[in-house]
Design a protein around this motif. Sequence first.
Motif, PDB file in Angstrom:
ATOM      1  N   THR A  16      55.062  50.994  -9.050  1.00 21.12           N
ATOM      2  CA  THR A  16      53.494  50.701  -8.951  1.00 21.12           C
ATOM      3  C   THR A  16      53.212  52.065  -8.306  1.00 21.12           C
ATOM      4  O   THR A  16      52.186  52.372  -8.161  1.00 21.12           O
ATOM      5  CB  THR A  16      53.606  49.881  -7.023  1.00 21.12           C
ATOM      6  N   GLY A  17      54.212  52.352  -8.782  1.00 21.14           N
ATOM      7  CA  GLY A  17      53.727  54.483  -9.202  1.00 21.14           C
ATOM      8  C   GLY A  17      54.861  55.327  -8.110  1.00 21.14           C
ATOM      9  O   GLY A  17      54.142  56.410  -8.005  1.00 21.14           O
ATOM     10  N   LYS A  18      55.094  54.300  -6.809  1.00 21.37           N
ATOM     11  CA  LYS A  18      55.729  55.341  -5.803  1.00 21.37           C
ATOM     12  C   LYS A  18      56.814  55.695  -5.896  1.00 21.37           C
ATOM     13  O   LYS A  18      57.539  54.998  -7.037  1.00 21.37           O
ATOM     14  CB  LYS A  18      55.614  54.483  -4.700  1.00 21.37           C
ATOM     15  N   LEU A  19      57.310  57.188  -5.085  1.00 19.11           N
ATOM     16  CA  LEU A  19      58.475  57.400  -5.594  1.00 19.11           C
ATOM     17  C   LEU A  19      59.461  57.116  -3.708  1.00 19.11           C
ATOM     18  O   LEU A  19      58.888  56.758  -3.485  1.00 19.11           O
ATOM     19  CB  LEU A  19      57.766  59.207  -5.002  1.00 19.11           C
ATOM     20  N   ARG A  20      60.522  56.452  -4.642  1.00 17.62           N
ATOM     21  CA  ARG A  20      61.794  56.504  -3.581  1.00 17.62           C
ATOM     22  C   ARG A  20      62.205  57.488  -3.672  1.00 17.62           C
ATOM     23  O   ARG A  20      62.744  58.398  -4.621  1.00 17.62           O
ATOM     24  CB  ARG A  20      61.971  55.405  -4.092  1.00 17.62           C
ATOM     25  N   ARG A  21      63.367  57.040  -2.672  1.00 16.17           N
ATOM     26  CA  ARG A  21      64.221  58.917  -2.186  1.00 16.17           C
ATOM     27  C   ARG A  21      65.616  57.859  -0.924  1.00 16.17           C
ATOM     28  O   ARG A  21      65.095  57.163  -0.724  1.00 16.17           O
ATOM     29  CB  ARG A  21      63.558  60.358  -1.589  1.00 16.17           C
ATOM     30  N   ARG A  22      66.286  59.317  -1.470  1.00 14.93           N
ATOM     31  CA  ARG A  22      67.639  58.313  -0.519  1.00 14.93           C
ATOM     32  C   ARG A  22      67.900  59.272   0.897  1.00 14.93           C
ATOM     33  O   ARG A  22      67.223  60.520   1.308  1.00 14.93           O
ATOM     34  CB  ARG A  22      68.892  59.155  -1.476  1.00 14.93           C
ATOM     35  N   HIS A  23      68.496  58.874   1.588  1.00  8.64           N
ATOM     36  CA  HIS A  23      68.167  59.708   3.204  1.00  8.64           C
ATOM     37  C   HIS A  23      68.904  60.549   3.037  1.00  8.64           C
ATOM     38  O   HIS A  23      69.977  60.761   2.248  1.00  8.64           O
ATOM     39  CB  HIS A  23      68.634  58.716   4.389  1.00  8.64           C
ATOM     40  N   ALA A  24      69.245  61.790   4.266  1.00  9.37           N
ATOM     41  CA  ALA A  24      69.910  62.958   4.432  1.00  9.37           C
ATOM     42  C   ALA A  24      71.138  62.043   5.094  1.00  9.37           C
ATOM     43  O   ALA A  24      70.331  61.515   5.843  1.00  9.37           O
ATOM     44  CB  ALA A  24      69.198  64.467   4.678  1.00  9.37           C
ATOM     45  N   PHE A  25      72.021  63.610   5.557  1.00  6.08           N
ATOM     46  CA  PHE A  25      72.444  63.260   6.335  1.00  6.08           C
ATOM     47  C   PHE A  25      73.883  62.209   6.898  1.00  6.08           C
ATOM     48  O   PHE A  25      74.215  61.634   7.850  1.00  6.08           O
ATOM     49  CB  PHE A  25      71.770  62.417   8.086  1.00  6.08           C
ATOM     50  N   THR A  26      74.093  61.913   5.075  1.00  2.00           N
ATOM     51  CA  THR A  26      75.329  60.510   4.784  1.00  2.00           C
ATOM     52  C   THR A  26      75.988  61.007   3.944  1.00  2.00           C
ATOM     53  O   THR A  26      76.994  59.579   3.283  1.00  2.00           O
ATOM     54  CB  THR A  26      74.605  59.454   3.914  1.00  2.00           C
ATOM     55  N   LYS A  32      81.016  60.381  14.315  1.00  2.00           N
ATOM     56  CA  LYS A  32      80.139  60.755  14.874  1.00  2.00           C
ATOM     57  C   LYS A  32      78.677  59.612  15.419  1.00  2.00           C
ATOM     58  O   LYS A  32      77.874  59.494  15.935  1.00  2.00           O
ATOM     59  CB  LYS A  32      79.589  62.475  15.433  1.00  2.00           C
ATOM     60  N   LYS A  33      77.940  59.113  14.123  1.00  2.00           N
ATOM     61  CA  LYS A  33      77.068  58.617  13.217  1.00  2.00           C
ATOM     62  C   LYS A  33      77.427  57.170  13.656  1.00  2.00           C
ATOM     63  O   LYS A  33      78.362  56.457  13.384  1.00  2.00           O
ATOM     64  CB  LYS A  33      76.692  58.969  12.023  1.00  2.00           C
ATOM     65  N   SER A  34      76.019  56.619  14.045  1.00  2.00           N
ATOM     66  CA  SER A  34      76.388  54.931  14.599  1.00  2.00           C
ATOM     67  C   SER A  34      76.699  53.967  13.033  1.00  2.00           C
ATOM     68  O   SER A  34      75.643  54.630  12.481  1.00  2.00           O
ATOM     69  CB  SER A  34      75.768  54.722  16.059  1.00  2.00           C
ATOM     70  N   SER A  35      76.710  53.415  13.625  1.00  2.00           N
ATOM     71  CA  SER A  35      76.913  52.099  12.119  1.00  2.00           C
ATOM     72  C   SER A  35      75.561  51.854  11.712  1.00  2.00           C
ATOM     73  O   SER A  35      74.693  51.844  11.000  1.00  2.00           O
ATOM     74  CB  SER A  35      77.565  51.024  12.324  1.00  2.00           C
ATOM     75  N   ARG A  36      74.495  51.260  12.951  1.00  2.00           N
ATOM     76  CA  ARG A  36      73.612  51.701  13.242  1.00  2.00           C
ATOM     77  C   ARG A  36      72.326  52.871  12.208  1.00  2.00           C
ATOM     78  O   ARG A  36      71.762  52.385  11.613  1.00  2.00           O
ATOM     79  CB  ARG A  36      73.239  50.686  14.620  1.00  2.00           C
ATOM     80  N   ARG A  37      72.992  53.528  12.730  1.00  2.00           N
ATOM     81  CA  ARG A  37      72.501  54.703  12.134  1.00  2.00           C
ATOM     82  C   ARG A  37      72.695  54.592  11.008  1.00  2.00           C
ATOM     83  O   ARG A  37      71.341  55.533   9.605  1.00  2.00           O
ATOM     84  CB  ARG A  37      72.505  55.683  13.039  1.00  2.00           C
ATOM     85  N   LEU A  41      70.534  54.747   7.392  1.00  2.00           N
ATOM     86  CA  LEU A  41      70.289  56.220   6.208  1.00  2.00           C
ATOM     87  C   LEU A  41      70.393  55.203   4.968  1.00  2.00           C
ATOM     88  O   LEU A  41      69.963  56.016   4.085  1.00  2.00           O
ATOM     89  CB  LEU A  41      71.660  57.205   6.796  1.00  2.00           C
ATOM     90  N   HIS A  42      71.456  53.936   5.064  1.00  2.00           N
ATOM     91  CA  HIS A  42      71.353  54.002   3.741  1.00  2.00           C
ATOM     92  C   HIS A  42      70.582  53.292   3.244  1.00  2.00           C
ATOM     93  O   HIS A  42      70.035  53.370   1.232  1.00  2.00           O
ATOM     94  CB  HIS A  42      72.264  53.184   3.459  1.00  2.00           C
ATOM     95  N   GLN A  43      70.075  52.834   3.428  1.00  2.00           N
ATOM     96  CA  GLN A  43      68.124  52.116   2.861  1.00  2.00           C
ATOM     97  C   GLN A  43      66.956  53.510   1.907  1.00  2.00           C
ATOM     98  O   GLN A  43      66.849  54.525   2.836  1.00  2.00           O
ATOM     99  CB  GLN A  43      67.212  52.137   3.581  1.00  2.00           C
ATOM    100  N   ASP A  44      66.548  53.128   0.610  1.00  2.00           N
ATOM    101  CA  ASP A  44      65.446  54.080   0.322  1.00  2.00           C
ATOM    102  C   ASP A  44      64.385  54.327   1.114  1.00  2.00           C
ATOM    103  O   ASP A  44      63.789  53.288   1.514  1.00  2.00           O
ATOM    104  CB  ASP A  44      65.777  54.022  -1.072  1.00  2.00           C
ATOM    105  N   VAL A  45      63.729  55.009   1.521  1.00  2.00           N
ATOM    106  CA  VAL A  45      62.597  55.653   1.453  1.00  2.00           C
ATOM    107  C   VAL A  45      61.298  56.405   0.914  1.00  2.00           C
ATOM    108  O   VAL A  45      61.800  56.951   0.198  1.00  2.00           O
ATOM    109  CB  VAL A  45      62.153  56.337   2.965  1.00  2.00           C
ATOM    110  N   GLU A  46      60.536  56.126   0.543  1.00  2.00           N
ATOM    111  CA  GLU A  46      59.255  56.508   0.054  1.00  2.00           C
ATOM    112  C   GLU A  46      59.457  58.081   0.432  1.00  2.00           C
ATOM    113  O   GLU A  46      59.104  58.454   1.652  1.00  2.00           O
ATOM    114  CB  GLU A  46      57.714  56.363   0.672  1.00  2.00           C
TER     115      GLU A  46
END
Length: 61
Positions: A16-26, A32-37, A41-46
Amino acid sequence: MKTDKGAKARFKVTGTGKLRRRHAFTSHLLEKKSSRRMRHLHQDVEVSSGDARRVKKLLGR
Protein backbone atom coordinates in the motif's frame (compact mmCIF):
# COMPACT_ATOMS: atom_id res chain seq x y z
CA MET A 1 18.63 10.01 -8.70
CA LYS A 2 20.21 6.76 -7.50
CA THR A 3 18.72 4.69 -4.70
CA ASP A 4 20.61 5.00 -1.40
CA LYS A 5 21.83 1.42 -0.79
CA GLY A 6 21.90 1.88 3.00
CA ALA A 7 18.26 2.91 2.97
CA LYS A 8 17.39 0.06 0.61
CA ALA A 9 18.78 -2.41 3.16
CA ARG A 10 16.98 -0.83 6.12
CA PHE A 11 13.51 -0.02 4.80
CA LYS A 12 10.81 -1.97 2.99
CA VAL A 13 7.85 -0.55 1.08
CA THR A 14 4.56 -2.37 1.64
CA GLY A 15 2.01 -3.04 -1.05
CA THR A 16 0.00 0.00 0.00
CA GLY A 17 3.07 2.25 -0.12
CA LYS A 18 3.80 2.47 3.60
CA LEU A 19 7.39 2.20 4.85
CA ARG A 20 8.46 -0.45 7.37
CA ARG A 21 11.58 -0.45 9.54
CA ARG A 22 13.23 -2.53 12.23
CA HIS A 23 13.43 -1.51 15.86
CA ALA A 24 16.69 -0.30 17.40
CA PHE A 25 18.36 -1.85 20.49
CA THR A 26 18.33 -5.47 19.26
CA SER A 27 21.98 -6.21 18.51
CA HIS A 28 23.93 -6.37 21.79
CA LEU A 29 23.64 -6.11 25.61
CA LEU A 30 20.69 -8.48 25.38
CA GLU A 31 20.90 -10.23 28.77
CA LYS A 32 19.37 -7.32 30.65
CA LYS A 33 16.46 -6.97 28.21
CA SER A 34 13.42 -9.09 28.98
CA SER A 35 12.05 -11.70 26.58
CA ARG A 36 8.82 -9.72 26.31
CA ARG A 37 10.70 -6.56 25.36
CA MET A 38 12.79 -8.40 22.78
CA ARG A 39 9.70 -10.04 21.28
CA HIS A 40 8.16 -6.62 20.73
CA LEU A 41 11.41 -5.16 19.38
CA HIS A 42 11.68 -7.92 16.75
CA GLN A 43 8.43 -6.82 15.10
CA ASP A 44 8.69 -4.37 12.21
CA VAL A 45 7.05 -0.98 12.68
CA GLU A 46 5.87 1.77 10.36
CA VAL A 47 8.21 4.71 9.74
CA SER A 48 6.93 7.87 11.42
CA SER A 49 5.22 10.40 9.17
CA GLY A 50 7.93 12.97 9.86
CA ASP A 51 10.67 10.65 8.57
CA ALA A 52 8.70 9.00 5.76
CA ARG A 53 9.21 11.86 3.29
CA ARG A 54 12.99 11.80 3.76
CA VAL A 55 13.18 7.99 3.50
CA LYS A 56 11.09 7.97 0.31
CA LYS A 57 13.52 10.45 -1.23
CA LEU A 58 16.45 8.15 -0.35
CA LEU A 59 14.63 5.24 -1.96
CA GLY A 60 14.01 7.22 -5.12
CA ARG A 61 10.22 7.32 -4.73
